[in-house]
Design an enzyme around this catalytic site. Structure first.
Site, PDB file in Angstrom:
ATOM      1  N   HIS A 185       0.946  -1.169   0.020  1.00 58.14           N
ATOM      2  CA  HIS A 185      -0.121   0.024   0.050  1.00 58.14           C
ATOM      3  C   HIS A 185       0.952   1.081   0.129  1.00 58.14           C
ATOM      4  O   HIS A 185       1.610   1.435   0.984  1.00 58.14           O
ATOM      5  CB  HIS A 185      -1.105   0.001   1.248  1.00 58.14           C
ATOM      6  CG  HIS A 185      -2.037  -1.246   1.126  1.00 58.14           C
ATOM      7  ND1 HIS A 185      -2.358  -1.679   2.340  1.00 58.14           N
ATOM      8  CD2 HIS A 185      -2.733  -1.643   0.121  1.00 58.14           C
ATOM      9  CE1 HIS A 185      -3.157  -2.771   1.686  1.00 58.14           C
ATOM     10  NE2 HIS A 185      -3.430  -2.575   0.653  1.00 58.14           N
ATOM     11  N   GLU A 211       1.460   3.482   3.027  1.00 57.13           N
ATOM     12  CA  GLU A 211       1.955   2.935   4.435  1.00 57.13           C
ATOM     13  C   GLU A 211       3.637   2.880   4.093  1.00 57.13           C
ATOM     14  O   GLU A 211       4.160   1.705   3.512  1.00 57.13           O
ATOM     15  CB  GLU A 211       1.358   1.546   4.431  1.00 57.13           C
ATOM     16  CG  GLU A 211      -0.191   1.820   4.608  1.00 57.13           C
ATOM     17  CD  GLU A 211      -1.155   0.516   4.533  1.00 57.13           C
ATOM     18  OE1 GLU A 211      -0.381  -0.696   4.556  1.00 57.13           O
ATOM     19  OE2 GLU A 211      -2.234   0.687   4.360  1.00 57.13           O
ATOM     20  N   HIS A 217       3.248  -3.428   6.771  1.00 53.35           N
ATOM     21  CA  HIS A 217       2.059  -2.550   6.318  1.00 53.35           C
ATOM     22  C   HIS A 217       2.036  -1.707   7.360  1.00 53.35           C
ATOM     23  O   HIS A 217       2.826  -1.636   8.441  1.00 53.35           O
ATOM     24  CB  HIS A 217       0.734  -3.254   6.287  1.00 53.35           C
ATOM     25  CG  HIS A 217       0.343  -3.954   5.157  1.00 53.35           C
ATOM     26  ND1 HIS A 217      -0.654  -3.283   3.894  1.00 53.35           N
ATOM     27  CD2 HIS A 217       0.937  -5.246   4.577  1.00 53.35           C
ATOM     28  CE1 HIS A 217      -0.585  -4.539   3.075  1.00 53.35           C
ATOM     29  NE2 HIS A 217       0.350  -5.219   3.238  1.00 53.35           N
ATOM     30  N   GLU A 233       1.740  -4.911  10.781  1.00 48.21           N
ATOM     31  CA  GLU A 233       1.139  -3.474  10.724  1.00 48.21           C
ATOM     32  C   GLU A 233       2.189  -2.740  11.820  1.00 48.21           C
ATOM     33  O   GLU A 233       2.119  -3.014  12.981  1.00 48.21           O
ATOM     34  CB  GLU A 233      -0.276  -3.574  11.273  1.00 48.21           C
ATOM     35  CG  GLU A 233      -1.115  -4.329  10.614  1.00 48.21           C
ATOM     36  CD  GLU A 233      -1.449  -3.426   9.313  1.00 48.21           C
ATOM     37  OE1 GLU A 233      -1.250  -2.271   9.056  1.00 48.21           O
ATOM     38  OE2 GLU A 233      -2.559  -4.286   8.470  1.00 48.21           O
TER      39      GLU A 233
END
Ligand code: NAG
Ligand code: NAG
Ligand code: NAG
Ligand code: NAG
Ligand code: NAG
Ligand code: ZN
Length: 441
Positions: A84, A87, A191, A282
Site C-alpha cells: 500500500h 504505508e 503495512h 502492521e
C-alpha cells in the site's frame, strides 16, 4: 585515544556513518540499492522482478553467502513492504535492515550466521507508484494506497475460498512469478495503519472458520508462534494496545479473518499456493509519519526484524532421492495431521522445507505411483541453531517420472460453498465491516 581516532574516521568518511533517517523516493531507493550492491558484491545480488504500471522497477536485493542462486539446504526468506503506497514505515525499515545486515556481516555473530545460513530477499516497495502519488506525510488513508490503476494490491491475488474475478495487476503478477521461481519458506508483508502481527487465513469458509469467527489453517500453532516472535521482540507491539486505545489484541497478534475478512490477500496466496508461510505486520498507527520519527521506528523494529528471519529455520528440511540417488521433484512431503489443501511438494532440486514447532511428528513422503515413506521425527528448536533438522527420504525404486502436480487456481474449498451461506454474516453486516476497516491490511 580511541574515541579521538574514531571521530577522525567519522569526519573523513561520512559515507560510512550509515543510511540517514529520511524517506527515499524511487531514484534514491534505486541508487541506495545499487550502492550497497557495489560495496558488498560478495554477499548481495540486485535485480528487478518486473515493473509497476507507470514503469518503475520492482527492486529486490538478495543477501546471503551465495546471493545469486539457490543453494541446496539454504532456505529462502523474503520481506515485502509498501504494497500500500501510503504505508511507508516498512519501506524505510527494510532499507535500514539492508544497511544493518551488510555493515554487520563478519562483525556481529548473529548477522554473520544469518547470512551464512539463509538467503534473504528484500523488496522495499511493491507499489512504488502509490508511494510517489502520496506527496506528503499523512497519518490517514490516501489514494496512494492503490496502484496506478486504482487497484488494491492486497485484494488482487487469486483467492482459495471464493471465485474472485480480479484483473491481476503487473505488480501482483511480478510477485506471483517470483514466488513460483523461488522456494520461499517464510515471509512477512509490512503495512501500516495499526500495530499488530496478523496471520493467515484472511478469508475462509465453514471448513476453516470456527464459531468465534477465527479462520484456522492446519499450521495455526506455527503461525501464532511466528506472529508472537515479531510482537514480543518489538518494543511495544506485544502490549496489544489498539491505535484508538479502545480495544486490544492479546499479545499484539490476531488471526486475519478474526480481525476482518478479506479476499485476494497476499498472505493466504503465499500459504496456499506458494508453500510459504507469510504474516502481515502492521508497524505504525500513522500510515505515513514524519521522517523525524523513523529512527524511533527502527529502534522499535530492529530486533523483531532479525528474530523473525531466524524462524525460517524452524522444523525440518531435506531432499527426496530415488534408488539412483537422483533428487525427485513433485513428491508430496507433509506432516501427518497438517496436510495442506494444495499439498506441499518437493522443488526442482527434490527439496522440501516444513516449518514445525519443536515436537514429535510423523512425516509422510508420497511419490505418486511409487507409494509412501513414513518417518517419525523428533524436531528440535531449529532457530537456536540456525538450521532446521535435516532429514532425507530415499526411495528404493529408480524413478522415471513423478506425475506433475500443479495446483488448481480455482477456489480450492468450493466443495464447501453450498453449506457456507448459513455460517456467514449477512451481506449488510459484511458491507459495514468492510467500510469501517478497509483502510488497514
Ligand atoms: C471477469 O471480469 C472480466 C472483466 O471485467 C469479464 O470480462 C469476465 O467475463 C469475468 N469473468 C467471470 C467468470 O465472471
Ligand atoms: C528466476 O530465477 C532465475 C534463476 O535464479 C533468475 O535469474 C531470475 O531473475 C528469476 N526471475 C524472477 C522473476 O525472480
Ligand atoms: C492513547 O493513550 C495514550 C496513553 O494514555 C495517549 O498518550 C494517546 O494519545 C492515546 N491515543 C489516542 C489515539 O487516543
Ligand atoms: C501419505 O500421503 C498420501 C498423499 O497425501 C496419502 O494418500 C496417504 O494416505 C498418506 N499416508 C498415511 C499413512 O497417512
Ligand atoms: C545444530 O546443527 C548442527 C549442524 O547442522 C547439527 O549437527 C546439530 O545436531 C544441531 N543441534 C541441534 C540442537 O539442533
Ligand atoms: Zn496496508
Amino acid at each position: 585515544m580511541r574515541a579521538a581516532g574514531s571521530l577522525c574516521l567519522g569526519l573523513l568518511l561520512p559515507a560510512v556513518l550509515g543510511l540517514e533517517f529520511s524517506y527515499h523516493h524511487s531514484s534514491e531507493l534505486g541508487a541506495f540499492l545499487r550502492d550497497v550492491h557495489q560495496q558488498h558484491p560478495d554477499i548481495t545480488a540486485l535485480h528487478s522482478i518486473g515493473r509497476s504500471v507507470a514503469g518503475r522497477e520492482l527492486w529486490v536485493l538478495v543477501l546471503g553467502r551465495f546471493p545469486t542462486q539457490h543453494t541446496i539446504g539454504i532456505p529462502e526468506f523474503k520481506y515485502i513492504a509498501n504494497m500500500h503506497g501510503d504505508e511507508t514505515v516498512g519501506r524505510e525499515m527494510l532499507l535500514h535492515l539492508i544497511d544493518f545486515l551488510v555493515t554487520n556481516d563478519k562483525r556481529d555473530p548473529v548477522v554473520t550466521r544469518l547470512i551464512d545460513s539463509t538467503r534473504i530477499h528484500i523488496m522495499p516497495s511493491m507499489n512504488p507508484d502509490g508511494f510517489e502519488a502520496t506527496t506528503v506525510p499523512d497519518c490517514s488513508f490516501s489514494e496512494g494506497r492503490f496502484n496506478e490503476n486504482g487497484e488494491d494490491l492486497n485484494r488482487n491475488f487469486p483467492d482459495a475460498f471464493h471465485s474472485y474475478n480480479v484483473t491481476i495487476q503487473p505488480e501482483t503478477q511480478a510477485v506471483i512469478n517470483w514466488i513460483k521461481n523461488e522456494t520461499f519458506v517464510l515471509s512477512a508483508n509490512l503495512h501500516g495503519g495499526a500495530l499488530v502481527a496478523s496471520y493467515t487465513f484472511d478469508n475462509g469458509n465453514p471448513a476453516t472458520i470456527s464459531l468465534e469467527g477465527y479462520s484456522r489453517s492446519p499450521d495455526d500453532d506455527v503461525f501464532i508462534h511466528l506472529a508472537k516472535t515479531y510482537s514480543s521482540n518489538h518494543a511495544s507491539m506485544y502490549k496489544g494496545v489498539y491505535c484508538d486505545n479502545k480495544s486490544v489484541f492479546p499479545h499484539g497478534i490476531t488471526n486475519g479473518y478474526a480481525w476482518y475478512q478479506l479476499q485476494g490477500g497476499m498472505q493466504d496466496y503465499n500459504y496456499v499456493w506458494g508453500q510459504c508461510f507469510e504474516i502481515t505486520l502492521e508497524l505504525s498507527c500513522c500510515k505515513y509519519p514524519p521522517a523525524s520519527e523513523l529512527q524511533a521506528f527502527w529502534n522499535d523494529n530492529k530486533a523483531a526484524l532479525i528474530e523473525y528471519i531466524k524462524q525460517v529455520h524452524l522444523g525440518i528440511k531435506g531432499q527426496v532421492l530415488d534408488g539412483n540417488g537422483q533428487p525427485v521433484p513433485n513428491v508430496i512431503v507433509e506432516a501427518k495431521g497438517r496436510e495442506h489443501i494444495c499439498p506441499y511438494r518437493t522443488n526442482r532440486h527434490g527439496e522440501y522445507y516444513l516449518l514445525l514447532l519443536p515436537g514429535i511428528y510423523v512425516i509422510n513422503a508420497t511419490a505418486s505411483g511409487y507409494g509412501s515413506i513414513l518417518k517419525t521425527l523428533h524436531v528440535p528448536n531449529g532457530p537456536e541453531n540456525f538450521s532446521a533438522l535435516k532429514c532425507d527420504f530415499v526411495f528404493p525404486e529408480v524413478f522415471t517420472t513423478v506425475r506433475d502436480a500443479s495446483c488448481p487456481t480455482k477456489p480450492l474449498y468450493q466443495q464447501f460453498e453450498s453449506i457456507s451461506a448459513a455460517g456467514k454474516p449477512t451481506l449488510r453486516f459484511l458491507a459495514l465491516v468492510t467500510v469501517l476497516y478497509t483502510v488497514f491490511k
